[in-house]
Design an enzyme around this catalytic site. Structure first.
Site, mmCIF file in Angstrom:
data_model
loop_
_atom_site.group_PDB
_atom_site.id
_atom_site.type_symbol
_atom_site.label_atom_id
_atom_site.label_comp_id
_atom_site.label_asym_id
_atom_site.label_seq_id
_atom_site.Cartn_x
_atom_site.Cartn_y
_atom_site.Cartn_z
ATOM 1 N N ARG A 10 -30.746 -2.559 -15.844
ATOM 2 C CA ARG A 10 -30.336 -2.784 -14.485
ATOM 3 C C ARG A 10 -28.861 -2.986 -14.329
ATOM 4 O O ARG A 10 -28.040 -2.784 -13.358
ATOM 5 C CB ARG A 10 -30.921 -4.301 -14.071
ATOM 6 C CG ARG A 10 -32.456 -4.288 -13.844
ATOM 7 C CD ARG A 10 -32.738 -5.817 -13.328
ATOM 8 N NE ARG A 10 -34.108 -6.192 -13.484
ATOM 9 C CZ ARG A 10 -34.934 -5.807 -12.761
ATOM 10 N NH1 ARG A 10 -34.667 -5.040 -11.771
ATOM 11 N NH2 ARG A 10 -36.377 -6.085 -12.765
ATOM 12 N N GLU A 68 -33.228 -3.318 0.167
ATOM 13 C CA GLU A 68 -34.222 -2.847 -1.047
ATOM 14 C C GLU A 68 -33.636 -1.813 -1.778
ATOM 15 O O GLU A 68 -32.762 -1.228 -1.439
ATOM 16 C CB GLU A 68 -35.738 -2.250 -0.322
ATOM 17 C CG GLU A 68 -36.698 -1.898 -1.031
ATOM 18 C CD GLU A 68 -37.064 -2.805 -2.386
ATOM 19 O OE1 GLU A 68 -36.348 -3.199 -3.168
ATOM 20 O OE2 GLU A 68 -38.451 -3.059 -2.401
ATOM 21 N N ASP A 69 -33.931 -1.445 -3.209
ATOM 22 C CA ASP A 69 -33.209 -0.800 -4.171
ATOM 23 C C ASP A 69 -33.763 0.565 -3.862
ATOM 24 O O ASP A 69 -33.283 1.531 -3.822
ATOM 25 C CB ASP A 69 -33.413 -1.176 -5.473
ATOM 26 C CG ASP A 69 -34.992 -1.702 -5.923
ATOM 27 O OD1 ASP A 69 -35.877 -1.567 -5.034
ATOM 28 O OD2 ASP A 69 -35.339 -1.973 -6.827
ATOM 29 N N ASP A 107 -40.757 4.057 -2.920
ATOM 30 C CA ASP A 107 -41.454 5.010 -3.676
ATOM 31 C C ASP A 107 -42.787 5.339 -2.763
ATOM 32 O O ASP A 107 -42.748 6.166 -1.951
ATOM 33 C CB ASP A 107 -41.526 4.371 -5.017
ATOM 34 C CG ASP A 107 -42.291 5.166 -6.148
ATOM 35 O OD1 ASP A 107 -41.912 6.619 -5.882
ATOM 36 O OD2 ASP A 107 -42.923 4.858 -6.893
ATOM 37 N N PHE A 110 -38.314 9.230 -12.261
ATOM 38 C CA PHE A 110 -37.957 7.948 -12.515
ATOM 39 C C PHE A 110 -36.524 7.363 -12.824
ATOM 40 O O PHE A 110 -36.043 7.979 -13.748
ATOM 41 C CB PHE A 110 -38.916 7.187 -13.483
ATOM 42 C CG PHE A 110 -39.059 5.743 -13.631
ATOM 43 C CD1 PHE A 110 -39.816 5.053 -12.795
ATOM 44 C CD2 PHE A 110 -38.200 4.960 -14.584
ATOM 45 C CE1 PHE A 110 -39.943 3.555 -12.713
ATOM 46 C CE2 PHE A 110 -38.387 3.692 -14.546
ATOM 47 C CZ PHE A 110 -38.900 2.863 -13.644
HETATM 48 P P1 IMP Z 1 -43.221 1.381 -3.849
HETATM 49 O O1 IMP Z 1 -44.116 0.026 -3.486
HETATM 50 O O2 IMP Z 1 -44.104 2.112 -4.738
HETATM 51 O O3 IMP Z 1 -42.648 1.777 -2.585
HETATM 52 O O4 IMP Z 1 -42.405 0.874 -5.064
HETATM 53 C C1 IMP Z 1 -41.197 0.023 -4.619
HETATM 54 C C2 IMP Z 1 -40.674 -0.929 -5.877
HETATM 55 O O5 IMP Z 1 -41.075 0.025 -7.107
HETATM 56 C C3 IMP Z 1 -39.105 -0.721 -6.017
HETATM 57 O O6 IMP Z 1 -38.735 -1.838 -5.246
HETATM 58 C C4 IMP Z 1 -38.796 -0.774 -7.539
HETATM 59 O O7 IMP Z 1 -38.827 -2.129 -7.834
HETATM 60 C C5 IMP Z 1 -40.177 0.145 -8.347
HETATM 61 N N1 IMP Z 1 -39.791 1.666 -8.287
HETATM 62 C C6 IMP Z 1 -40.212 2.427 -7.836
HETATM 63 N N2 IMP Z 1 -39.531 3.621 -8.209
HETATM 64 C C7 IMP Z 1 -38.947 3.278 -9.283
HETATM 65 C C8 IMP Z 1 -37.955 3.834 -9.957
HETATM 66 O O8 IMP Z 1 -37.722 5.240 -10.034
HETATM 67 N N3 IMP Z 1 -37.282 3.178 -10.918
HETATM 68 C C9 IMP Z 1 -37.517 1.851 -10.933
HETATM 69 N N4 IMP Z 1 -37.992 0.983 -10.126
HETATM 70 C C10 IMP Z 1 -39.096 1.786 -9.213
HETATM 71 MG MG MG Z 2 -37.729 -3.434 -6.193
#
Ligand code: IMP
Ligand code: MG
Length: 183
Positions: free
Chosen positions: A167, A101-102, A105, A154
Site C-alpha cells: 500500500r 474509492e481506490d 473492478d 492486478f
Molecule cells: P470489486 O467489488 O470487484 O469492484 O472490487 C473492488 C475492490 O477490490 C477494491 O476496492 C479493491 O480493494 C479490490 N481490488 C480490485 N482490483 C484490485 C487490484 O487490481 N489490486 C488491488 N485490489 C483490487
Molecule cells: Mg477497496
C-alpha cells in the site's frame, strides 16, 4: 530504495501522473459542489492515500467519513461476498455524499455500498474512483469521477494492496505474477 519495488513487474502510473490527475479531480469537484454541503466517504483501506491527497486539492468546505468493507482476503479474485466491517460515524441524510474509492473492478463492492447508502436518503450520491477496470465489470455502476482507466491487470501501490502489503508504494504498479501465484 524499498525492496518492495523489486516485486513490481511494471509501473503503470507514476507518482507525478497520479498527483497531476488528482489536482484536476479536486478542481472539478470543488467547482461541481461550489456553495454546497459535501461529505467524502472513504472506503477503507485502499482509498486512504487517494482521500488524503484528494481532500487537499478540494478547496471548498467538506467533511470526511470512513467505511470498511470486506473484500478479497489474500486472493486476487473477488469473492462476491460483501460485508460492512465499519460503518460511517455520521448521519448522511440530506447530505451530498461523494464516495471515494481506490478501484472499481467487478463493481460488486460499490454496488453494495451505493445501495446501502441510498437507503439512508442522502441528498445526492456520487462516486469518485482513482482507478477503473471497465473490462472486468459484472454489475453496471455509474461512475462520476475517474482518475484512470486501466487494463485487466492486478495492480498494487498508492493504497492498493496484495495480502495487505504494497500500500505504501507511491505509484501504481503491476505485481510480478510469481508473487501471487505462490500463495
Ligand atoms: P470489486 O467489488 O470487484 O469492484 O472490487 C473492488 C475492490 O477490490 C477494491 O476496492 C479493491 O480493494 C479490490 N481490488 C480490485 N482490483 C484490485 C487490484 O487490481 N489490486 C488491488 N485490489 C483490487
Ligand atoms: Mg477497496
Amino acid at each position: 530504495m524499498s525492496n518492495l519495488d523489486s516485486d513490481v513487474a511494471e509501473i503503470l502510473i507514476t507518482e507525478k501522473q497520479i498527483q497531476e490527475r488528482i489536482r484536476e479531480l479536486g478542481r472539478q469537484i470543488s467547482k461541481d459542489y461550489e456553495r454546497q454541503d459535501l461529505v467524502l466517504v472513504c472506503v477503507l483501506k485502499g482509498a486512504i492515500t487517494f482521500l488524503a491527497d484528494l481532500m487537499r486539492e478540494i478547496t471548498i468546505a467538506h467533511s470526511i467519513d470512513f467505511m470498511a468493507i470486506s473484500s478479497y482476503g489474500a486472493s486476487t479474485e473477488s469473492s462476491g461476498i460483501v460485508r460492512i466491517l465499519k460503518d460511517l460515524d455520521t448521519n448522511i441524510e440530506g447530505r451530498n455524499v461523494l464516495i471515494v474509492e481506490d478501484i472499481i473492478d467487478t463493481g460488486r463492492t460499490l454496488n453494495y455500498i451505493t445501495r446501502n447508502l441510498q437507503t439512508r436518503h442522502p441528498k445526492s450520491l456520487r462516486i469518485c474512483t482513482l482507478l477503473n477496470k471497465p473490462s472486468r465489470r459484472q454489475i453496471d455502476i455509474s461512475v462520476d469521477y475517474v482518475g484512470f482507466e486501466i487494463p485487466n491487470k492486478f495492480v498494487i501501490g498508492y493504497g492498493l494492496d496484495f495480502a495487505e502489503i504494497y500500500r505504501s508504494l507511491p505509484y501504481i504498479g503491476v505485481l510480478k505474477p510469481e508473487k501471487y501465484e505462490k500463495t
